[in-house]
Each structure stands twice: as structure tokens, then as C-alpha cells.
Design a protein around this motif. Structure first.
Motif, PDB file in Angstrom:
ATOM      1  N   ASN A 136      -1.945  -8.892 -11.499  1.00 38.53           N
ATOM      2  CA  ASN A 136      -1.975  -7.750 -10.592  1.00 38.53           C
ATOM      3  C   ASN A 136      -3.340  -7.076 -10.588  1.00 38.53           C
ATOM      4  O   ASN A 136      -4.147  -7.264 -11.493  1.00 38.53           O
ATOM      5  CB  ASN A 136      -0.896  -6.728 -10.945  1.00 38.53           C
ATOM      6  N   TRP A 183     -11.594  -0.458  -7.843  1.00 37.09           N
ATOM      7  CA  TRP A 183     -10.654  -1.416  -8.418  1.00 37.09           C
ATOM      8  C   TRP A 183     -10.336  -1.023  -9.855  1.00 37.09           C
ATOM      9  O   TRP A 183     -11.216  -0.604 -10.606  1.00 37.09           O
ATOM     10  CB  TRP A 183     -11.248  -2.820  -8.372  1.00 37.09           C
ATOM     11  N   TRP A 214      -8.203   1.387  -4.736  1.00 36.06           N
ATOM     12  CA  TRP A 214      -8.056   2.670  -4.053  1.00 36.06           C
ATOM     13  C   TRP A 214      -9.023   2.725  -2.882  1.00 36.06           C
ATOM     14  O   TRP A 214     -10.227   2.513  -3.051  1.00 36.06           O
ATOM     15  CB  TRP A 214      -8.325   3.826  -5.014  1.00 36.06           C
ATOM     16  N   LYS A 250      -3.509   3.796  -2.108  1.00 33.94           N
ATOM     17  CA  LYS A 250      -3.413   2.805  -3.184  1.00 33.94           C
ATOM     18  C   LYS A 250      -2.994   1.466  -2.588  1.00 33.94           C
ATOM     19  O   LYS A 250      -2.010   1.381  -1.856  1.00 33.94           O
ATOM     20  CB  LYS A 250      -2.376   3.249  -4.214  1.00 33.94           C
ATOM     21  N   TYR A 264      -1.937  -2.363  -3.825  1.00 36.71           N
ATOM     22  CA  TYR A 264      -1.494  -3.077  -5.019  1.00 36.71           C
ATOM     23  C   TYR A 264      -1.312  -4.546  -4.673  1.00 36.71           C
ATOM     24  O   TYR A 264      -0.666  -4.886  -3.672  1.00 36.71           O
ATOM     25  CB  TYR A 264      -0.183  -2.473  -5.520  1.00 36.71           C
ATOM     26  N   THR A 294      -5.188  -3.254  -8.658  1.00 34.21           N
ATOM     27  CA  THR A 294      -5.045  -2.069  -7.816  1.00 34.21           C
ATOM     28  C   THR A 294      -6.407  -1.711  -7.234  1.00 34.21           C
ATOM     29  O   THR A 294      -7.415  -1.751  -7.940  1.00 34.21           O
ATOM     30  CB  THR A 294      -4.515  -0.880  -8.643  1.00 34.21           C
ATOM     31  N   GLU A 306      -0.102  -8.303  -6.259  1.00 36.65           N
ATOM     32  CA  GLU A 306       0.695  -8.876  -7.347  1.00 36.65           C
ATOM     33  C   GLU A 306       1.026 -10.329  -7.018  1.00 36.65           C
ATOM     34  O   GLU A 306       1.500 -10.629  -5.931  1.00 36.65           O
ATOM     35  CB  GLU A 306       1.973  -8.066  -7.507  1.00 36.65           C
ATOM     36  N   ASP A 347      -7.072  -1.737 -13.230  1.00 35.04           N
ATOM     37  CA  ASP A 347      -5.875  -2.435 -13.734  1.00 35.04           C
ATOM     38  C   ASP A 347      -5.813  -3.892 -13.268  1.00 35.04           C
ATOM     39  O   ASP A 347      -4.769  -4.376 -12.841  1.00 35.04           O
ATOM     40  CB  ASP A 347      -4.598  -1.690 -13.317  1.00 35.04           C
ATOM     41  N   HIS A 391       0.842  -1.196   0.000  1.00 33.46           N
ATOM     42  CA  HIS A 391       0.000   0.000   0.000  1.00 33.46           C
ATOM     43  C   HIS A 391       0.874   1.242   0.000  1.00 33.46           C
ATOM     44  O   HIS A 391       2.030   1.214   0.421  1.00 33.46           O
ATOM     45  CB  HIS A 391      -0.952   0.014   1.200  1.00 33.46           C
TER      46      HIS A 391
END
Length: 90
Positions: free
Chosen positions: A40, A50, A44, A26, A28, A42, A30, A52, A16
Motif C-alpha cells: 500500500n 507520499w 495527499w 487522500k 490510497y 498513500t 492497495e 506509508d 480517494h
């Protein structure tokens, strides 16, 4: 800057950011795949927006969404304290 939050048994890393001036954080996610790349996604916070999302199934995303929702309060707190490692020593 991104801070580690947790590593899952399948080597999925969840990190984060620090809290942005607008109050957003954010998150993330992966996961290494079998061919040398990564899946992956992302998110927020606090909106749970949500974006990507690459390589994860609907079942995997359902799991991650619940995991982030259950831990959002911790992630937001740690984002204001320089990550979990700094929060633990405060």
C-alpha cells in the motif's frame, strides 16, 4: 469516507477521500500480495506528498506517481462530488 477511483489489471485498487476542509484529498493505493497481505501507499493531493509506502518497488512507485499525477485533476474533481459514481450521474 473513501471512494473508488479505479482498479488496475493486477487488482490494485485506487481510492480517494472527499476533499477535506483544508483542500487536501487522500489517495490510497492497495495491491494484494501473494501471501494474503497487501502492499500500500498513500498520496495527499494537491501536494503529491507520499507516505506509508509498504511493499512497492521503486519501479512500481514511479508508475503510481505518474498515474496519480496524470489523473490528479479528476481525483480532485471527484472528491468534491462524492466520488466518480456520483459525478457520473450529475
Amino acid at each position: 469516507m473513501m471512494y473508488p477511483f479505479t482498479t488496475l489489471n493486477d487488482d490494485t485498487e485506487i481510492t480517494h477521500s472527499e476533499m477535506k476542509p483544508d483542500g487536501k484529498v487522500k489517495v490510497y493505493i492497495e495491491t494484494p500480495d501473494n501471501i494474503g497481505g497487501f502492499h500500500n501507499a498513500t498520496c495527499w493531493l494537491p501536494e503529491y506528498k507520499w507516505e506509508d509506502i509498504k511493499g512497492y518497488s521503486e519501479t512500481e512507485m514511479s508508475y503510481f506517481k505518474q498515474l496519480i499525477r496524470n489523473n490528479a485533476h479528476l481525483i480532485i474533481e471527484f472528491s468534491q462530488e462524492g466520488g466518480i459514481l456520483n459525478a457520473a450521474t450529475s
